[in-house]
Design an enzyme around this catalytic site. Structure first.
Site, PDB file in Angstrom:
ATOM      1  N   GLU A   1       9.822   1.704  10.631  1.00  0.00           N
ATOM      2  CA  GLU A   1      10.834   2.729  10.300  1.00  0.00           C
ATOM      3  C   GLU A   1      10.101   4.057  10.417  1.00  0.00           C
ATOM      4  OE1 GLU A   1      13.994   2.313   9.556  1.00  0.00           O
ATOM      5  OE2 GLU A   1      14.042   0.142   9.356  1.00  0.00           O
TER       6      GLU A   1
ATOM      7  N   CYS B   1      13.531  11.542   6.505  1.00  0.00           N
ATOM      8  CA  CYS B   1      13.474  11.131   7.913  1.00  0.00           C
ATOM      9  C   CYS B   1      14.802  11.328   8.622  1.00  0.00           C
ATOM     10  CB  CYS B   1      13.027   9.680   8.012  1.00  0.00           C
ATOM     11  SG  CYS B   1      14.075   8.584   7.043  1.00  0.00           S
TER      12      CYS B   1
ATOM     13  N   LYS C   1       0.869  -1.179   0.000  1.00  0.00           N
ATOM     14  CA  LYS C   1       0.000   0.000   0.000  1.00  0.00           C
ATOM     15  C   LYS C   1       0.902   1.225   0.000  1.00  0.00           C
ATOM     16  CE  LYS C   1      -2.383   3.298   2.597  1.00  0.00           C
ATOM     17  NZ  LYS C   1      -1.785   4.313   1.722  1.00  0.00           N
TER      18      LYS C   1
ATOM     19  N   GLU D   1       9.808  16.971  14.714  1.00  0.00           N
ATOM     20  CA  GLU D   1      10.262  16.804  13.330  1.00  0.00           C
ATOM     21  C   GLU D   1       9.567  17.871  12.474  1.00  0.00           C
ATOM     22  OE1 GLU D   1       8.726  13.271  11.307  1.00  0.00           O
ATOM     23  OE2 GLU D   1      10.721  12.886  10.518  1.00  0.00           O
TER      24      GLU D   1
HETATM   25  P1  NAP Z   1       2.284   8.715   7.455  1.00  0.00           P
HETATM   26  O1  NAP Z   1       1.249   9.753   7.476  1.00  0.00           O
HETATM   27  O2  NAP Z   1       2.523   7.937   8.699  1.00  0.00           O
HETATM   28  O3  NAP Z   1       1.899   7.730   6.252  1.00  0.00           O
HETATM   29  C1  NAP Z   1       2.737   6.664   5.854  1.00  0.00           C
HETATM   30  C2  NAP Z   1       1.878   5.621   5.161  1.00  0.00           C
HETATM   31  O4  NAP Z   1       0.986   5.058   6.123  1.00  0.00           O
HETATM   32  C3  NAP Z   1       0.995   6.193   4.040  1.00  0.00           C
HETATM   33  O5  NAP Z   1       0.925   5.271   2.994  1.00  0.00           O
HETATM   34  C4  NAP Z   1      -0.339   6.338   4.755  1.00  0.00           C
HETATM   35  O6  NAP Z   1      -1.450   6.352   3.900  1.00  0.00           O
HETATM   36  C5  NAP Z   1      -0.328   5.083   5.604  1.00  0.00           C
HETATM   37  N1  NAP Z   1      -1.296   5.071   6.688  1.00  0.00           N
HETATM   38  C6  NAP Z   1      -1.711   6.108   7.465  1.00  0.00           C
HETATM   39  N2  NAP Z   1      -2.637   5.663   8.358  1.00  0.00           N
HETATM   40  C7  NAP Z   1      -2.796   4.336   8.124  1.00  0.00           C
HETATM   41  C8  NAP Z   1      -3.616   3.316   8.701  1.00  0.00           C
HETATM   42  N3  NAP Z   1      -4.454   3.556   9.696  1.00  0.00           N
HETATM   43  N4  NAP Z   1      -3.515   2.070   8.211  1.00  0.00           N
HETATM   44  C9  NAP Z   1      -2.675   1.793   7.200  1.00  0.00           C
HETATM   45  N5  NAP Z   1      -1.890   2.709   6.605  1.00  0.00           N
HETATM   46  C10 NAP Z   1      -1.944   3.960   7.070  1.00  0.00           C
HETATM   47  O7  NAP Z   1       3.712   9.294   7.023  1.00  0.00           O
HETATM   48  P2  NAP Z   1       4.065  10.202   5.758  1.00  0.00           P
HETATM   49  O8  NAP Z   1       3.611  11.593   6.024  1.00  0.00           O
HETATM   50  O9  NAP Z   1       3.634   9.534   4.513  1.00  0.00           O
HETATM   51  O10 NAP Z   1       5.662  10.137   5.786  1.00  0.00           O
HETATM   52  C11 NAP Z   1       6.454  11.003   6.521  1.00  0.00           C
HETATM   53  C12 NAP Z   1       6.960  10.328   7.793  1.00  0.00           C
HETATM   54  O11 NAP Z   1       7.673   9.146   7.439  1.00  0.00           O
HETATM   55  C13 NAP Z   1       7.942  11.197   8.550  1.00  0.00           C
HETATM   56  O12 NAP Z   1       7.668  11.116   9.923  1.00  0.00           O
HETATM   57  C14 NAP Z   1       9.291  10.538   8.228  1.00  0.00           C
HETATM   58  O13 NAP Z   1      10.281  10.772   9.190  1.00  0.00           O
HETATM   59  C15 NAP Z   1       8.904   9.106   8.143  1.00  0.00           C
HETATM   60  N6  NAP Z   1       9.887   8.341   7.370  1.00  0.00           N
HETATM   61  C16 NAP Z   1      10.695   7.454   8.033  1.00  0.00           C
HETATM   62  C17 NAP Z   1      11.677   6.752   7.330  1.00  0.00           C
HETATM   63  C18 NAP Z   1      12.578   5.775   8.032  1.00  0.00           C
HETATM   64  O14 NAP Z   1      13.236   4.982   7.339  1.00  0.00           O
HETATM   65  N7  NAP Z   1      12.664   5.771   9.361  1.00  0.00           N
HETATM   66  C19 NAP Z   1      11.814   6.947   5.951  1.00  0.00           C
HETATM   67  C20 NAP Z   1      10.965   7.854   5.308  1.00  0.00           C
HETATM   68  C21 NAP Z   1       9.998   8.533   6.042  1.00  0.00           C
HETATM   69  P3  NAP Z   1      -2.417   7.648   3.862  1.00  0.00           P
HETATM   70  O15 NAP Z   1      -1.547   8.800   3.510  1.00  0.00           O
HETATM   71  O16 NAP Z   1      -3.428   7.240   2.853  1.00  0.00           O
HETATM   72  O17 NAP Z   1      -3.003   7.851   5.222  1.00  0.00           O
END
Ligand code: NAP
Length: 481
Positions: free
Chosen positions: A251, A285, A176, A384
């Site tokens: 992650e 991140c 997804k 962040e």
């Molecule tokens: P996010 O809002 O947590 O979303 C990540 C993914 O999760 C999206 O595909 C989102 O889909 C999905 N998601 C959200 N709620 C969900 C649920 N209830 N069930 C299943 N899937 C769900 O994060 P983002 O804004 O896309 O990404 C930014 C974050 O990622 C930052 O905090 C960054 O630091 C972190 N990140 C971490 C790493 C690492 O390796 N540690 C790498 C890259 C990014 P929807 O958007 O449709 O809700």
């Protein structure tokens, strides 16, 4: 518009119509133009995808590592050859400069290549028994169906960093992707298709995150959820997965400090600081969120940093020479403004940038911004920011700056700039982070373990550690005469 409707649901080797007529529009964050519509799937499609993955598992996991490896090699090769076109798609949906997008695609192919090599190295163990009448064998087994959930900031490499090791280990998958950047995910699935991936091994569902997530969490066939994204969603997944005792590999977010010591090479350090903070416009991140500079070098460091930041060119990612694209969304722009306003209200001084971008593009642009005199109470020093805002705080004492750097629930990456070997080791050992960059701000490479500690995550991606996440250890205890 690239096309009116892009097929985005792939189950059991078929590009599928969605069961409902609902679609979702994908926008270019630089121009705010609609790119295309994609299917909006939900629980029903996710269940079908999991069923397909489950049926494909015995055959895929039963193949030899070498056989799986051949398909991964082919996929890596196809991806590298097509890096320019894939980079253009990535830039159009995500906004980052084309040079960064092509770099990401090549990096994504690098993960597939690495795991093509690892596929035949899932070693077990022979344990010397404490009794003569026993033999003890530990064999690695692919964990089963894996659900992968990925974010928008690295729409290509975050996928292959998960699917590469999962597929190499013998797992089948349901992906997804983020709704902001599904087009890169669709292209990756097409590459797997062209590389000869058997039906059901890789499945893709776009649509309602709550519904897709609910099925992934409750379906007993899913044995592991591998997630990259925010800490808040990661915590939710971990909580909800407990009912079926699924493994959850996380992650999550970061809040990386850079510590620039007074023995740092200033030219190198400021170049690295710019690369860390402003890559992907601060939406990484592991990008630096806060900068601690030793008081003795603070003025010179700040002046050099300002000079380098002011040379960065903002614009359309597809245009040559662009260094900074837009932020991903209005919400991201609001967060940038709120952290900047909060810092200025609490006494920070603007060095360069500010809240208004003077360009003529309609997207979510903001200028790269530096503030100095940052204090611990400011949001930008505690949360962040995920935007091109760089706060500088000075320090004089090594122990004190380590304490400040560690004073957070995050523990993904931290960086130190120093030319002193003893300090390198002393400080690296004391920093509570999963990754420490010493005069280096790019720790993500296929061959090394990437991952956070504390509330930044509980897993490793990359290297042989990355494949371990997808392998269970099974003991065979044999009594002999
Ligand atoms: P996010 O809002 O947590 O979303 C990540 C993914 O999760 C999206 O595909 C989102 O889909 C999905 N998601 C959200 N709620 C969900 C649920 N209830 N069930 C299943 N899937 C769900 O994060 P983002 O804004 O896309 O990404 C930014 C974050 O990622 C930052 O905090 C960054 O630091 C972190 N990140 C971490 C790493 C690492 O390796 N540690 C790498 C890259 C990014 P929807 O958007 O449709 O809700």
């Amino acid at each position: 518009m690239i096309s009116t409707l892009t097929k985005s649901i792939y189950i059991n080797g078929q590009w599928r119509e969605v069961n409902s007529a609902k679609t979702q529009t994908i926008y270019n964050p630089a121009t705010l133009e609609a790119i295309t519509e994609i299917a909006y799937g939900g629980q029903e499609e996710t269940k079908e995808a999991i069923d397909a993955a489950s049926q494909a598992f015995p055959n895929w996991s039963g193949m030899t590592g070498r056989e799986r490896s051949r398909i991964l090699y082919k996929a890596a090769e196809l991806m590298r050859k097509d890096a320019k076109r894939l980079g253009e798609i990535l830039t159009t949906e995500q906004g980052k400069p084309l040079k960064e997008a092509i770099g990401e695609v090549k990096g994504a192919a690098g993960f597939l290549l690495w795991y093509a090599e690892e596929a035949s190295r899932g070693y077990g163990e022979w344990i010397p028994s404490s009794t003569k009448s026993k033999r003890l064998l530990v064999i690695p087994k692919p964990i089963g169906v894996v659900a992968a959930i990925t974010p928008w900031n690295f729409p290509s490499s975050m996928i292959t960093r998960k699917l590469g090791p999962a597929l190499a280990a013998g797992c089948t998958t349901v992906l997804k992707p983020s709704p902001e950047t599904p087009l890169s995910a669709i292209e990756i699935v097409k590459i797997f298709e062209e590389a000869g991936m058997p039906p059901g091994v890789v499945n893709l569902v776009t649509g309602d995150a709550q519904e897709i997530g609910k099925e992934m969490l409750t379906n007993k066939e899913v044995k592991l959820i591998t997630f990259t994204g925010s800490t808040a969603v990661g915590k939710y997944l971990m909580r909800e997965a407990s009912d079926t005792v699924k493994k959850v590999s996380l992650e999550l977010g970061g809040h990386a400090p850079i510590i620039a010591f007074d023995d740092a090479d200033l030219d190198k350090a400021t170049t690295l600081a710019v690369a860390s903070k402003f890559r992907n416009n601060g939406q990484t991140c592991i990008c630096a969120n806060r900068l601690y500079v030793h008081e003795a070098i603070a003025d010179e460091f700040t002046a050099l940093l300002k000079e380098k930041v002011e040379k960065l060119k903002i614009g359309l990612g597809l245009e040559e020479n662009t260094d900074l694209g837009p932020l991903i969304s209005e919400q991201a722009l609001e967060k940038f403004n709120s952290h900047l306003d909060d810092a200025l209200a609490k006494g920070a001084e603007l060095v360069t940038g500010g809240s208004q971008w003077k360009g003529d593009l309609p997207g979510y642009f903001c200028p790269p911004t530096i503030v100095k005199n940052a204090t611990d109470e400011m949001k930008v020093m505690r949360e962040e920011t995920f935007a091109p805002l760089f706060p500088i705080q000075t320090f004089t004492n090594e122990d004190e700056v380590i304490r400040k750097a560690n004073d957070t629930d995050y523990g993904l990456a931290a960086y130190i700039f120093t030319e002193n070997t003893s300090r390198t080791l002393r400080v690296s050992e004391k920093l509570d982070y999963g990754m420490i960059g010493v005069n280096d701000v790019f720790p993500s490479v296929p061959e090394a373990p990437f991952g956070g500690i504390k509330q930044s995550g509980n897993s490793k991606e990359g290297g042989h550690y990355g494949m371990d996440e997808f392998l269970e250890k099974k003991l065979i205890s044999i009594g002999i005469e």
